[in-house]
Design a protein around this motif. Structure first.
Motif, PDB file in Angstrom:
ATOM      1  N   UNK A 280       0.854  -1.186   0.000  1.00  0.00           N
ATOM      2  CA  UNK A 280       0.000   0.000   0.000  1.00  0.00           C
ATOM      3  C   UNK A 280       0.887   1.232   0.000  1.00  0.00           C
ATOM      4  N   UNK A 281       0.354   2.317  -0.485  1.00  0.00           N
ATOM      5  CA  UNK A 281       1.089   3.577  -0.502  1.00  0.00           C
ATOM      6  C   UNK A 281       1.046   4.225   0.878  1.00  0.00           C
ATOM      7  N   UNK A 282       1.959   5.142   1.127  1.00  0.00           N
ATOM      8  CA  UNK A 282       1.949   5.869   2.391  1.00  0.00           C
ATOM      9  C   UNK A 282       0.797   6.874   2.440  1.00  0.00           C
ATOM     10  N   UNK A 283       0.442   7.422   1.287  1.00  0.00           N
ATOM     11  CA  UNK A 283      -0.689   8.345   1.201  1.00  0.00           C
ATOM     12  C   UNK A 283      -1.858   7.646   0.524  1.00  0.00           C
ATOM     13  N   UNK A 284      -3.029   7.729   1.148  1.00  0.00           N
ATOM     14  CA  UNK A 284      -4.199   7.097   0.553  1.00  0.00           C
ATOM     15  C   UNK A 284      -4.444   7.591  -0.868  1.00  0.00           C
ATOM     16  N   UNK A 285      -4.163   8.863  -1.117  1.00  0.00           N
ATOM     17  CA  UNK A 285      -4.383   9.427  -2.454  1.00  0.00           C
ATOM     18  C   UNK A 285      -3.574   8.707  -3.521  1.00  0.00           C
ATOM     19  N   UNK A 286      -2.479   8.067  -3.121  1.00  0.00           N
ATOM     20  CA  UNK A 286      -1.638   7.353  -4.085  1.00  0.00           C
ATOM     21  C   UNK A 286      -2.056   5.900  -4.272  1.00  0.00           C
ATOM     22  N   UNK A 287      -3.013   5.434  -3.479  1.00  0.00           N
ATOM     23  CA  UNK A 287      -3.454   4.045  -3.589  1.00  0.00           C
ATOM     24  C   UNK A 287      -4.354   3.792  -4.794  1.00  0.00           C
ATOM     25  N   UNK A 288      -4.846   4.836  -5.412  1.00  0.00           N
ATOM     26  CA  UNK A 288      -5.799   4.666  -6.504  1.00  0.00           C
ATOM     27  C   UNK A 288      -5.152   4.087  -7.758  1.00  0.00           C
ATOM     28  N   UNK A 289      -3.835   4.114  -7.840  1.00  0.00           N
ATOM     29  CA  UNK A 289      -3.145   3.572  -9.020  1.00  0.00           C
ATOM     30  C   UNK A 289      -2.740   2.118  -8.838  1.00  0.00           C
ATOM     31  N   UNK A 290      -2.962   1.548  -7.670  1.00  0.00           N
ATOM     32  CA  UNK A 290      -2.583   0.163  -7.381  1.00  0.00           C
ATOM     33  C   UNK A 290      -3.831  -0.716  -7.476  1.00  0.00           C
ATOM     34  N   UNK A 291      -3.910  -1.633  -8.440  1.00  0.00           N
ATOM     35  CA  UNK A 291      -5.135  -2.428  -8.607  1.00  0.00           C
ATOM     36  C   UNK A 291      -5.434  -3.340  -7.421  1.00  0.00           C
ATOM     37  N   UNK A 292      -4.415  -3.667  -6.610  1.00  0.00           N
ATOM     38  CA  UNK A 292      -4.655  -4.546  -5.475  1.00  0.00           C
ATOM     39  C   UNK A 292      -5.424  -3.843  -4.361  1.00  0.00           C
ATOM     40  N   UNK A 293      -5.298  -2.529  -4.273  1.00  0.00           N
ATOM     41  CA  UNK A 293      -5.838  -1.844  -3.099  1.00  0.00           C
ATOM     42  C   UNK A 293      -7.352  -1.983  -2.976  1.00  0.00           C
ATOM     43  N   UNK A 294      -8.037  -2.158  -4.076  1.00  0.00           N
ATOM     44  CA  UNK A 294      -9.492  -2.340  -3.990  1.00  0.00           C
ATOM     45  C   UNK A 294      -9.818  -3.599  -3.192  1.00  0.00           C
ATOM     46  N   UNK A 295      -9.079  -4.664  -3.450  1.00  0.00           N
ATOM     47  CA  UNK A 295      -9.252  -5.896  -2.677  1.00  0.00           C
ATOM     48  C   UNK A 295      -8.785  -5.677  -1.246  1.00  0.00           C
ATOM     49  N   UNK A 296      -7.625  -5.037  -1.117  1.00  0.00           N
ATOM     50  CA  UNK A 296      -7.035  -4.869   0.201  1.00  0.00           C
ATOM     51  C   UNK A 296      -7.912  -4.095   1.159  1.00  0.00           C
ATOM     52  N   UNK A 297      -8.490  -2.997   0.707  1.00  0.00           N
ATOM     53  CA  UNK A 297      -9.339  -2.209   1.596  1.00  0.00           C
ATOM     54  C   UNK A 297     -10.643  -2.943   1.929  1.00  0.00           C
ATOM     55  N   UNK A 298     -11.160  -3.712   0.985  1.00  0.00           N
ATOM     56  CA  UNK A 298     -12.377  -4.479   1.266  1.00  0.00           C
ATOM     57  C   UNK A 298     -12.118  -5.540   2.334  1.00  0.00           C
ATOM     58  N   UNK A 299     -11.036  -6.307   2.162  1.00  0.00           N
ATOM     59  CA  UNK A 299     -10.704  -7.336   3.148  1.00  0.00           C
ATOM     60  C   UNK A 299     -10.366  -6.701   4.485  1.00  0.00           C
ATOM     61  N   UNK A 300      -9.684  -5.562   4.446  1.00  0.00           N
ATOM     62  CA  UNK A 300      -9.333  -4.885   5.686  1.00  0.00           C
ATOM     63  C   UNK A 300     -10.573  -4.449   6.459  1.00  0.00           C
ATOM     64  N   UNK A 301     -11.573  -3.948   5.736  1.00  0.00           N
ATOM     65  CA  UNK A 301     -12.808  -3.509   6.383  1.00  0.00           C
ATOM     66  C   UNK A 301     -13.569  -4.674   7.000  1.00  0.00           C
ATOM     67  N   UNK A 302     -13.630  -5.786   6.272  1.00  0.00           N
ATOM     68  CA  UNK A 302     -14.484  -6.905   6.664  1.00  0.00           C
ATOM     69  C   UNK A 302     -13.806  -7.920   7.566  1.00  0.00           C
ATOM     70  N   UNK A 303     -12.467  -7.986   7.528  1.00  0.00           N
ATOM     71  CA  UNK A 303     -11.755  -9.033   8.259  1.00  0.00           C
ATOM     72  C   UNK A 303     -10.655  -8.473   9.172  1.00  0.00           C
ATOM     73  N   UNK A 304      -9.728  -7.705   8.599  1.00  0.00           N
ATOM     74  CA  UNK A 304      -8.522  -7.327   9.341  1.00  0.00           C
ATOM     75  C   UNK A 304      -8.800  -6.320  10.448  1.00  0.00           C
ATOM     76  N   UNK A 305      -9.574  -5.282  10.146  1.00  0.00           N
ATOM     77  CA  UNK A 305      -9.910  -4.300  11.174  1.00  0.00           C
ATOM     78  C   UNK A 305     -10.742  -4.924  12.293  1.00  0.00           C
TER      79      UNK A 305
END
Length: 356
Positions: A280-305
């Motif tokens: 993941x990027x250090x700035x959330x604004x930079x995460x939009x260019x990484x195709x993995x982050x869509x999966x990562x934030x979803x899993x983080x919301x539902x499982x990791x957090x």
């Protein structure tokens, strides 16, 4: 309501409709895996639905509808002249063979766990709290184990651990490894298999995961060289470990600083900690260019957090913490030498080596 921008409305409808298509296709992908349809198509060239049904001993009418649904989703090539379907070698490397480093088929069966636990997670949004990995639908743990296997075989074992300075000679001679947040024990077992003189102890707070890991180690013939214990990462027993690993687990811990600090105190002289986290990027604004982050934030919301917020400390790094935040955790825990590994060889992972 202000007048709608029709171009942006069309874009919104198209985006959401496309996501509906993706979600509706996911069960077809699971069926293709369970029924051996992808494996049968792999390397077979063009096949009609009848030929595919014969080879898989399935009902042609269902196979025909499945093949059409998967083809319009883009997973199969279709030749209208012959009414045949082809799974290209590239898609086969993603869908039909768990041994390839690009395999992603193991993710899909775990999606049912996200839906099954959704009501519970909704409750956490309203009241706080969380749930541990062991409290989720069992499909989640199985999917995690299967999905991470290619990354651990081709990354953790083949590249990331060997990149830790000076560790391979120790592992070959016989080192001691602690694997924290080991879950079903896959990473621990792979380490023990790769370096037969090394002993590995996997620690996880979930009793069911440890039971699964013990059974898997016994099945692999690793009794005596790999052990599993129920323990929290901030207080697991033992010391003198040459290597301590956090494989996709530090962000799941309620107090990651305490876990990292305890790992530091259990290291042998010149021992090292290896941290593997989602990229993941250090700035959330930079995460939009990484195709993995869509999966990562979803899993983080539902499982990791929810995992972190169910524990003492409740820091909740989230799966997408980024390198700077992880370095902050490690330096706060007392590590003074940090090094990023495998920058080019880990497309969806961030790998750090930490030493006191």
């Amino acid at each position: 309501m202000a007048p709608l921008d029709t171009a942006r409305l069309d874009e919104a409808v198209g985006t959401v409709f496309g996501d509906l298509g993706v979600n509706c296709t996911a069960p077809l992908i699971v069926l293709g895996d369970r029924l051996g349809l992808f494996r049968t198509l792999a390397g077979a060239g063009p096949l009609g639905s009848g030929e595919l049904a014969d080879r898989t001993h399935l009902v042609e009418r269902y196979v025909r509808e499945w093949a059409r649904g998967v083809a319009v989703a883009g997973y199969l090539d279709y030749d209208p002249a012959t009414d045949r379907f082809t799974l290209t070698d590239e898609y086969a490397a993603v869908l039909a063979d768990d041994r390839t480093p690009t395999s992603l088929i193991g993710v899909f069966p775990g999606l049912r766990a996200l839906w099954a636990d959704l009501d519970l997670v909704e409750g956490f949004f309203r009241t706080g709290g969380g749930m541990g990995w062991g409290e989720h639908h069992p499909a989640l743990g199985a999917a995690q184990e299967r999905f991470t296997r290619p990354a651990y075989v081709h990354g953790l074992i083949a590249a990331w651990i060997p990149a830790v300075a000076g560790i391979e000679p120790k592992l070959r001679a016989g080192a001691r490894v602690a694997d924290l947040g080991c879950g079903y024990g896959l990473s621990s077992i792979l380490i023990a298999q790769q370096w037969p003189n090394t002993t590995v102890t996997g620690f996880d707070p979930d009793d069911a995961s440890i039971a699964h890991a013990r059974a898997a180690a016994s099945k692999a013939g690793l009794d005596g060289r790999v052990a599993f214990e129920v323990a929290d990462a901030a207080g697991y027993p033992g010391n003198g470990y040459d290597l301590v690993t956090f494989t996709d687990s530090l962000h799941d811990m309620g107090d990651p600083v305490a876990a990292a600090a305890h790992a530091r105190t259990t290291l042998a002289a010149d021992g090292a900690v290896l941290v593997v986290e989602p990229l993941a990027a250090d700035r959330f604004a930079d995460d939009f260019t990484n195709p993995y982050t869509r999966i990562g934030y979803a899993i983080s919301t539902l499982v990791c957090t929810p995992s972190a917020l169910a524990q003492d400390g409740a820091t909740a790094l989230g799966a997408m913490a980024g390198e700077s935040r992880l370095r902050e955790v490690l330096t706060t825990a007392g590590f003074t030498r940090l090094r990023r590994l495998a920058r080019d060889g880990a497309p969806i992972n961030l790998v750090l080596e930490a030493r006191p």
